[in-house]
Design an enzyme around this catalytic site. Structure first.
Site, PDB file in Angstrom:
ATOM      1  N   SER A  10       0.823  -1.210   0.000  1.00 41.77           N
ATOM      2  CA  SER A  10       0.000   0.000   0.000  1.00 41.77           C
ATOM      3  C   SER A  10       0.860   1.263   0.000  1.00 41.77           C
ATOM      4  CB  SER A  10      -0.962   0.004   1.189  1.00 41.77           C
ATOM      5  OG  SER A  10      -0.275   0.140   2.413  1.00 41.77           O
TER       6      SER A  10
ATOM      7  N   HIS B  59       7.587   4.110   9.436  1.00 38.33           N
ATOM      8  CA  HIS B  59       7.300   3.231  10.574  1.00 38.33           C
ATOM      9  C   HIS B  59       6.012   3.704  11.245  1.00 38.33           C
ATOM     10  CE1 HIS B  59       8.173   0.427  13.817  1.00 38.33           C
ATOM     11  NE2 HIS B  59       7.834   1.383  14.669  1.00 38.33           N
TER      12      HIS B  59
END
Length: 220
Positions: A27, A123
């Site tokens: 994604s 992250h």
């Protein structure tokens, strides 16, 4: 203290050549590829590499006509050999910037040293909180009220490199790992696209663990 020297502007001849490393659905890769297509990133995704031959992200890249490579244990049982192959594929494609997007392999210090300040990672937490795997589950278990995403340069540690940008997302009392991850994902995508653009534009400098961009307050 010496004055930090800004990076060249831009870092590479534009449009820059990007590689995306992924292990799963891809994604964030799609967000970066769309950002390039829309002109939001001054570059093009020229190569997608995965350690997982079944990764959905590889199929998404193929449908876009982007070259793909698989570097896995089946082909290269030894980690050093895998990283040599990875480095070779990146160099053959004349890659300027490597973007990790759910890549589930820790790159060795030796590999990172060959690509200094040329590897970015996104992250799903506000680093240095909740590094490593399952960051959303860590945030929910800890009981924080705010989490988010961080884009950072990759160094020899795990999620320890200089921070490029962060974005915050509230954690609801009813959240579990999946619901927090779903609400965080759009913010993560937008942050990664904006961060890659700013890094490629150059003119920034690193002070400690943070990256400072033009228009920000310069460190003393």
């Amino acid at each position: 203290m010496s004055t930090p020297v800004p990076s060249p502007r831009p870092l590479f001849p534009l449009p820059a050549r990007l590689a995306v490393l992924l292990s799963g659905r891809g994604s964030n890769f799609e967000a970066l590829a769309d950002g390039c297509a829309k002109g939001e990133i001054p570059g093009n995704v020229c190569l997608v590499i995965s350690d997982n031959p079944a990764a959905e992200g590889l199929r998404k890249a193929e449908r876009r006509g982007i070259p793909t490579k698989v570097v896995d244990k089946a082909g290269w049982p030894n980690r050093a050999d895998r990283e040599t192959a990875l480095h070779t594929f990146l160099e053959e494609a004349r890659i300027d910037l490597v973007c990790l997007a759910g890549y589930m392999r820790v790159l060795s210090p030796a590999f990172v040293a060959r690509w200094p300040l040329r590897i970015l990672n996104v992250h799903p937490s506000l680093l240095p909180a909740f590094p490593g795997l399952n960051a959303q589950a860590q945030a929910v278990a800890y009981g924080v009220r705010v989490s988010g995403a961080t884009v950072h340069f990759v160094d020899e540690g795990t999620d320890t490199g200089p921070i490029v940008a962060q974005t915050a997302v509230s954690v609801q009392p009813t959240d579990d790992e999946d619901s927090l991850a779903a609400r965080l994902l759009p913010a993560e995508h937008a942050l990664y696209v904006a961060s890659v653009r700013r890094v490629l534009e150059g003119g920034w400098w690193i002070s400690g663990r943070s990256v400072t961009f033009p228009g920000s307050l310069a460190p003393a």
